[in-house]
Enzyme design. Structure first.
Site, PDB file in Angstrom:
ATOM      1  N   LYS A 146      -3.237  -7.408  -7.946  1.00 36.97           N
ATOM      2  CA  LYS A 146      -2.811  -6.550  -7.020  1.00 36.97           C
ATOM      3  C   LYS A 146      -2.975  -5.179  -7.561  1.00 36.97           C
ATOM      4  O   LYS A 146      -2.563  -4.652  -8.433  1.00 36.97           O
ATOM      5  CB  LYS A 146      -1.504  -6.831  -6.955  1.00 36.97           C
ATOM      6  CG  LYS A 146      -0.637  -5.828  -5.808  1.00 36.97           C
ATOM      7  CD  LYS A 146       0.659  -6.125  -5.732  1.00 36.97           C
ATOM      8  CE  LYS A 146       1.113  -4.949  -4.672  1.00 36.97           C
ATOM      9  NZ  LYS A 146       2.567  -5.099  -4.220  1.00 36.97           N
ATOM     10  N   SER A 193       3.554  -5.191   0.568  1.00 38.45           N
ATOM     11  CA  SER A 193       2.398  -4.515   0.049  1.00 38.45           C
ATOM     12  C   SER A 193       1.320  -5.385  -0.595  1.00 38.45           C
ATOM     13  O   SER A 193       0.374  -4.898  -0.937  1.00 38.45           O
ATOM     14  CB  SER A 193       2.937  -3.594  -0.738  1.00 38.45           C
ATOM     15  OG  SER A 193       3.638  -3.939  -2.025  1.00 38.45           O
ATOM     16  N   SER A 246       7.454  -7.756  -0.954  1.00 39.04           N
ATOM     17  CA  SER A 246       6.129  -7.500  -1.016  1.00 39.04           C
ATOM     18  C   SER A 246       4.975  -8.815  -1.253  1.00 39.04           C
ATOM     19  O   SER A 246       4.115  -8.665  -1.088  1.00 39.04           O
ATOM     20  CB  SER A 246       5.850  -6.410  -1.828  1.00 39.04           C
ATOM     21  OG  SER A 246       6.248  -5.191  -1.325  1.00 39.04           O
TER      22      SER A 246
END
Length: 372
Positions: free
Chosen positions: A68, A123, A147
């Protein structure tokens, strides 16, 4: 690859080829590290040929993974040590964008692989898309309010958030914890064994069915009917398969809305008295719930995936961020598809430190519902 039936360089090259074809449309990656990944794969092939994978070493030799964001490689040490090959950094919200902005890759706004006009959630946006689209089998994430679990639900994959404090996190508030996105619970369990360095035999056996409490709204949210219906149907399938047994708690699972606590904890200099009150009361109620049941089941999100202009005033985090404030581990698993053609998720929550239970239940669900 550990058995030398496949070469890591071939597997990684195939992953890079898939990314090259799909990512201009999906926009799941910020960066793709093709040359470095192929060099790493070649080194792993040489190590495996030299016997380095014997005796259980390199359990994930040659598995292509995504991390990520550009900083994600720093937290991927255990995966790299296990033999994974990082092929790139996945998209996250762009700098200075509002919370409705879910992902911005090198080719543009990240899209949901099921409907390009819908968001994948965030996210950990690109991570979920890369896994759902089959670009990589595993991607790392982090979860500060949902997220990992929200994009897992909206992209139709598995997403695990771990217990607060169980793994290192740079978040000063303690709300954000590491997580993972995979296509199967078994793959998430493989990640868990690697990052915790726990052998397979260390997990206590789970006897099914486990007890579970269902809540459509946690007592404060106002979810749309569709994600509630899909999640409840998924929960009923687990009951029918003998994975869970729904029980009625002494009191319904009613929590205080965690929004004021979460927002205060994320705001430097905020008065935390109310946040502490909400956290303490919800902890007390969750302790009581988990004293009589193994799992809490809810929809993962209150709405289906929205368009790229954002959900307006609706917080997609309504059913997830209570467990960032409390620190409980939680997992989202696929719950079917809505009328819009997009996936939904069923959220499983367990007591602190009970990730093994979440993963065992999700794996058993996959095995028994697939067989049915």
């Amino acid at each position: 690859m550990r058995g030398r039936r496949l070469r890591a360089v071939d597997v990684v090259a195939e992953a890079l080829e898939r990314i090259g074809r799909a990512d201009p449309v999906l926009c799941a990656f910020l960066e793709v590290w093709g040359d470095q990944a192929l060099r790493r794969a070649g080194e792993l092939d040489a190590r495996v040929a030299g016997g380095a994978a014997e005796g259980g070493a390199l359990p994930l030799a040659g598995v292509p993974v995504a991390v990520k964001g550009r900083a994600g490689l720093r937290a991927a040490g255990p995966l790299l040590a296990a033999g994974c090959v990082a092929v790139g950094a996945t998209s996250v919200p762009g700098p200075g964008t509002p919370w409705q902005t879910w992902g911005l890759g090198q080719h543009g706004v990240t899209v949901n692989p099921w409907r390009a006009d819908r968001t994948p959630g965030g996210s950990s946006a690109g991570a979920a898309v890369a896994v759902a689209a089959g670009l990589v089998p595993l991607a790392t994430g982090s979860d500060g309010a949902g997220s990992v679990r929200i994009p897992a639900a909206w992209c139709g994959v598995v997403g695990l958030k771990v217990t607060a404090g169980r793994l290192p996190s740079p978040d000063r508030t303690g709300l954000a914890t590491p997580g993972v996105l995979t296509r199967t619970a078994a793959d998430a369990a493989a990640w868990w064994r690697v990052v915790t360095r726990q052998p397979v035999d260390d997990a206590a056996p789970v006897t099914f069915p486990v007890t579970a409490v269902w809540s459509p709204d946690l007592g404060f949210a106002a979810p749309d009917p569709q994600p509630v219906a899909l999640a409840r149907a998924a929960a009923d399938r687990l009951v029918d398969a003998g994975v869970v047994r729904l029980v009625r708690p002494p009191a319904p699972p009613l929590l205080l809305d965690p929004a004021p606590a979460w927002l205060a904890l994320r705001t430097p200099g905020a008065d935390l008295a109310e946040a502490r009150r909400i956290r303490a009361e919800n902890d007390r109620r969750l302790d009581r719930l988990f004293s009589g049941a193994d799992l809490l089941l809810t929809p993962t999100t209150p709405t289906p995936p929205h368009g790229h202009d954002g959900p307006g005033d609706v917080y997609s985090t309504a059913l997830t961020w209570a467990f960032n404030v409390s620190g409980h581990p939680a997992l989202s698993m696929p719950a079917g598809f809505g009328a819009d053609g997009c996936p939904a998720g069923l959220q499983l929550v367990a007591g602190p430190g009970r990730e093994a239970l979440l993963l065992a239940a999700a794996q058993e669900a996959e095995l028994r519902t697939a067989a049915a």
